[in-house]
Design a protein around this motif. Structure first.
Motif, short mmCIF file in Angstrom:
data_model
loop_
_atom_site.label_atom_id
_atom_site.label_comp_id
_atom_site.label_asym_id
_atom_site.label_seq_id
_atom_site.Cartn_x
_atom_site.Cartn_y
_atom_site.Cartn_z
N ILE A 16 21.93 -0.15 30.08
CA ILE A 16 20.82 -0.35 31.09
C ILE A 16 19.40 0.06 30.64
CG2 ILE A 16 19.92 0.79 33.18
CD1 ILE A 16 22.55 1.38 34.33
N GLY A 17 19.56 1.16 29.72
CA GLY A 17 18.27 1.58 28.95
C GLY A 17 17.83 0.77 28.15
N LEU A 18 18.63 0.05 27.15
CA LEU A 18 18.32 -0.76 26.40
C LEU A 18 18.00 -2.07 26.94
CD1 LEU A 18 21.07 -0.67 23.26
CD2 LEU A 18 18.50 0.18 23.39
N SER A 19 18.44 -2.88 27.99
CA SER A 19 18.02 -3.84 28.62
C SER A 19 16.56 -3.74 29.24
CB SER A 19 18.94 -4.53 29.65
OG SER A 19 19.53 -3.39 30.38
N PHE A 20 16.44 -2.29 29.73
CA PHE A 20 14.92 -2.18 30.16
C PHE A 20 14.06 -2.16 29.10
CE2 PHE A 20 16.58 -1.08 34.58
CZ PHE A 20 15.21 -1.53 35.12
N ALA A 21 14.56 -1.54 28.12
CA ALA A 21 13.49 -1.32 26.76
C ALA A 21 13.00 -2.64 26.24
CB ALA A 21 14.00 -0.30 25.74
N VAL B 79 9.79 3.46 33.44
CA VAL B 79 11.18 3.38 33.77
C VAL B 79 11.98 3.14 32.24
CG1 VAL B 79 12.69 1.87 34.82
CG2 VAL B 79 10.78 2.26 35.93
N PRO B 80 11.68 2.15 31.47
CA PRO B 80 12.33 2.31 30.15
C PRO B 80 12.45 3.43 29.54
CG PRO B 80 10.78 0.52 29.96
CD PRO B 80 10.80 1.14 31.44
N LEU B 81 10.93 4.02 29.62
CA LEU B 81 10.79 5.48 28.75
C LEU B 81 11.66 6.51 29.30
CD1 LEU B 81 9.14 6.53 26.57
CD2 LEU B 81 7.40 7.39 28.40
N PHE B 82 11.88 6.62 30.29
CA PHE B 82 12.73 7.66 30.83
C PHE B 82 14.15 7.60 30.88
CE2 PHE B 82 8.61 9.20 32.71
CZ PHE B 82 8.72 10.50 32.14
N LEU B 83 14.39 6.08 31.15
CA LEU B 83 15.70 5.63 30.70
C LEU B 83 16.37 5.88 29.45
CD1 LEU B 83 16.35 2.30 32.70
CD2 LEU B 83 17.53 4.42 33.11
N MET B 84 15.57 5.77 28.51
CA MET B 84 15.90 5.93 26.99
C MET B 84 15.80 7.55 26.72
SD MET B 84 16.61 3.31 25.68
CE MET B 84 17.04 3.65 24.19
N LEU B 85 14.93 8.04 27.33
CA LEU B 85 15.17 9.82 27.18
C LEU B 85 16.38 10.17 27.74
CD1 LEU B 85 13.61 12.23 26.52
CD2 LEU B 85 12.83 12.18 28.85
N LEU B 86 16.86 9.58 29.02
CA LEU B 86 18.07 9.99 29.22
C LEU B 86 19.21 9.80 28.56
CD1 LEU B 86 19.86 11.04 31.87
CD2 LEU B 86 20.10 8.57 32.74
N VAL B 87 19.38 8.49 27.96
CA VAL B 87 20.12 8.07 27.09
C VAL B 87 20.57 9.02 25.89
CG1 VAL B 87 21.03 6.46 25.38
CG2 VAL B 87 20.19 5.71 27.38
N LEU B 88 19.17 9.47 25.32
CA LEU B 88 19.26 10.32 24.18
C LEU B 88 19.42 11.71 24.52
CD1 LEU B 88 15.92 9.01 22.26
CD2 LEU B 88 18.49 8.28 21.93
N LEU B 89 19.06 12.17 25.65
CA LEU B 89 19.50 13.58 26.17
C LEU B 89 21.16 13.71 26.18
CD1 LEU B 89 16.87 14.38 28.75
CD2 LEU B 89 17.30 15.47 26.41
N LEU B 90 21.71 12.64 27.02
CA LEU B 90 23.11 12.62 26.97
C LEU B 90 23.77 12.57 25.65
CD1 LEU B 90 24.02 9.83 29.71
CD2 LEU B 90 24.28 12.24 29.95
N TYR B 91 23.27 11.85 24.60
CA TYR B 91 23.83 12.00 23.34
C TYR B 91 23.54 13.15 22.63
CZ TYR B 91 23.65 11.28 18.19
OH TYR B 91 24.37 11.37 16.97
N CYS B 92 22.60 13.78 22.67
CA CYS B 92 22.12 15.31 22.49
C CYS B 92 23.21 16.32 22.91
CB CYS B 92 20.78 15.86 22.95
SG CYS B 92 19.61 15.00 21.98
N ALA B 93 23.61 16.19 24.33
CA ALA B 93 24.50 16.90 24.85
C ALA B 93 25.64 16.85 24.40
CB ALA B 93 24.41 16.69 26.46
N LEU B 94 26.33 15.37 24.30
CA LEU B 94 27.68 15.52 23.50
C LEU B 94 27.65 15.82 22.18
CD1 LEU B 94 29.96 13.45 24.05
CD2 LEU B 94 28.93 11.74 23.05
N ILE B 95 26.65 15.57 21.36
CA ILE B 95 26.88 16.01 20.10
C ILE B 95 26.88 17.67 19.95
CG2 ILE B 95 25.61 16.43 17.78
CD1 ILE B 95 26.77 13.61 18.17
N PHE B 96 25.98 18.30 20.85
CA PHE B 96 25.90 19.62 20.95
C PHE B 96 27.19 20.35 21.27
CE2 PHE B 96 25.55 23.30 23.99
CZ PHE B 96 25.22 24.12 23.24
#
Lengths: 77, 234, 141
Positions: free
Chosen positions: B30-35, B198-215
């Motif tokens: 979703i994030g990438l298609s918006f971005a 919209v894409p800015l915050f979606l991509m932020l969400l994607v990267l935050l999820l990624y951060c949480a996963l790695i953390f």
């Protein structure tokens, strides 16, 4: 249509490179983290294997960390 | 204290990792298609504005993770909480990654818009300094691994580094820079059109999820390391 | 709640922070001029001490209808709406460079209102919007 999308009004190189770099480096970090985690899980399980079975059972009961890792390792093997 | 026992934490960690794994690709698509597809191009920059959707979230994450680890280190220095040390150690590499990504994508954005890959203006230089602080921070975990001095060294880097954070944030307002001022302010309205937010915050969400996963994965590794070291005592 | 040990560490930490801040303030005041990436045309006009053969960066707006271009060079006026500076340049121009937009030029001053540039950078502002939105805004003016 596809070409137009890839070209991005002439800025395709910059846009695709930046998205690609982010993806690739995020994936590398993910891969390395996952590998380290798996390695330590396996090592811990192996060390537990060495212990006598009674001792191991007692540890698994007292420590949730150990029991969850033993469970996940058993699923794999 | 019982709430923070590793036994309880590890159950939550596993649940969280599973949860993130199950939704991550959906949010990413979703994030990438918006971005890349749905969002409009900019009136001035055309499609280059799309680099913003990875550049800006990366920079935000880089800055906020440093603030968090610096405060965590200082609290740990004063109160000596073992958990906090593991927390900081697991978070630091993620911050370094995103700081580097912010610099690289910024460079790729600068070339087509400003006409240069790099300029020694206050914003870019202070961001580079942040990256160096991250490197020092992570290096000292390795170099001073068994030293009693480690908390002191980490605290020193944190103090110097955290002073740099407001400098990065306000550099574009205090001094004349090539970098444009912030578009999104904590107070007041943003100067980015909503179709681009919209894409800015979606991509932020994607990267935050990624951060949480790695953390979570790194944190789990640290817990296992401790368990492994203590196995003889059990 | 705070034991003596914690108090000692806290005191130590605060004094380190204080000393660091003092130190940084000192660095800041000695480097103040170098932190600025560019000067404005007005600043150039006021300051006497600019050596004519050293490189300098000036930033401002490209004045409307001031760009004159031939096949050899481009000439335009950089303004901060108070003072103006004539810029001569030959070389690659960034895509975003145009009239009534920000630009930073790097080069040598011939005199206080004439600069021979060897690099031009475009500066853009913090507003991002789709083209249709821009049209609506312009029509509303």
């Amino acid at each position: 249509m596809i070409n137009e999308f890839l070209n991005m009004g002439g800025y395709g190189f910059y846009i695709w490179t930046s998205f690609l770099i982010v993806t690739v480096f995020c994936f590398i970090l993910y891969y390395k983290t996952k590998k380290t985690l798996k390695k330590y899980e396996k090592e811990l399980a192996q060390e537990l294997e060495k212990l006598p079975i009674e001792h191991r059972k007692r540890i698994a009961r007292s420590s949730k960390v150990i029991s969850s890792i033993l469970a996940s390792q058993n699923k794999l093997s | 204290m019982d709430f923070f026992s590793f036994g309880k934490i590890i159950v939550y960690i596993d649940k969280f990792i599973k949860f993130i794994n199950s939704i991550f690709f959906l949010v990413l698509i979703i994030g990438l298609s918006f971005a890349l597809i749905i969002s409009p191009m900019d009136y001035l920059q055309g499609d280059t504005v799309r680099i913003m959707y990875v550049h800006v979230p990366s920079a935000w994450i880089g800055l906020s993770i440093f603030s968090i680890i610096a405060i965590g280190t200082l609290l740990n220095f004063v109160f000596k909480i073992k958990n906090l040390y593991l927390f900081v150690k697991s978070l630091a590499p993620i911050g370094l990654l995103f700081t580097c990504l912010a610099i690289v994508t910024g460079s790729l954005w600068g070339k087509p818009t400003w006409g240069t890959w790099w300029a020694w203006d206050a914003r870019l230089t202070s961001m580079l300094i942040l990256m160096l602080f991250y490197v020092f921070f992570i290096m000292s975990f390795k170099i001073f691994k068994d030293s009693e001095k480690l908390p002191q060294i980490l605290s020193a880097i944190s103090i110097l580094g955290i002073i740099n954070i407001p400098i990065i944030k306000y550099s574009v307002e205090w001094w004349s820079t090539l970098h444009q001022p912030a578009s999104i302010k904590i107070m007041g309205t943003s100067s980015i059109h909503s179709s681009m937010l919209v894409p800015l915050f979606l991509m932020l969400l994607v990267l935050l999820l990624y951060c949480a996963l790695i953390f979570l994965m790194k944190y789990k590794t640290e817990i296992i390391k401790i368990k492994k070291r203590n196995i003889k005592r059990l | 709640m705070l034991t003596k040990k914690i108090k000692t560490r806290l005191f130590f930490l605060l004094s380190v922070i204080f000393i660091t801040l003092l130190f940084l303030a000192f660095i800041y005041f000695s480097l103040k001029q170098n932190i600025l990436y560019f000067k404005t045309p007005s600043e150039i006009f006021i300051v006497d001490g600019i050596k004519s053969n050293s490189k300098i960066r000036v930033g401002g707006m490209v004045k409307k209808d001031s760009i004159q271009q031939n096949n050899k060079e481009i000439k335009f006026i950089l303004t901060d709406y108070k003072k103006e500076l004539i810029v001569v340049y030959n070389g690659a121009i960034p895509n975003l460079f145009s009239e009534e937009r920000g630009a930073v030029v790097e080069g040598k001053l011939n005199d206080k209102s004439y600069l021979i540039a060897d690099r031009i950078l475009a500066k853009h502002d913090e507003n991002y919007m789709p083209p249709e939105m821009k049209k609506i805004l312009e029509n509303a003016k």
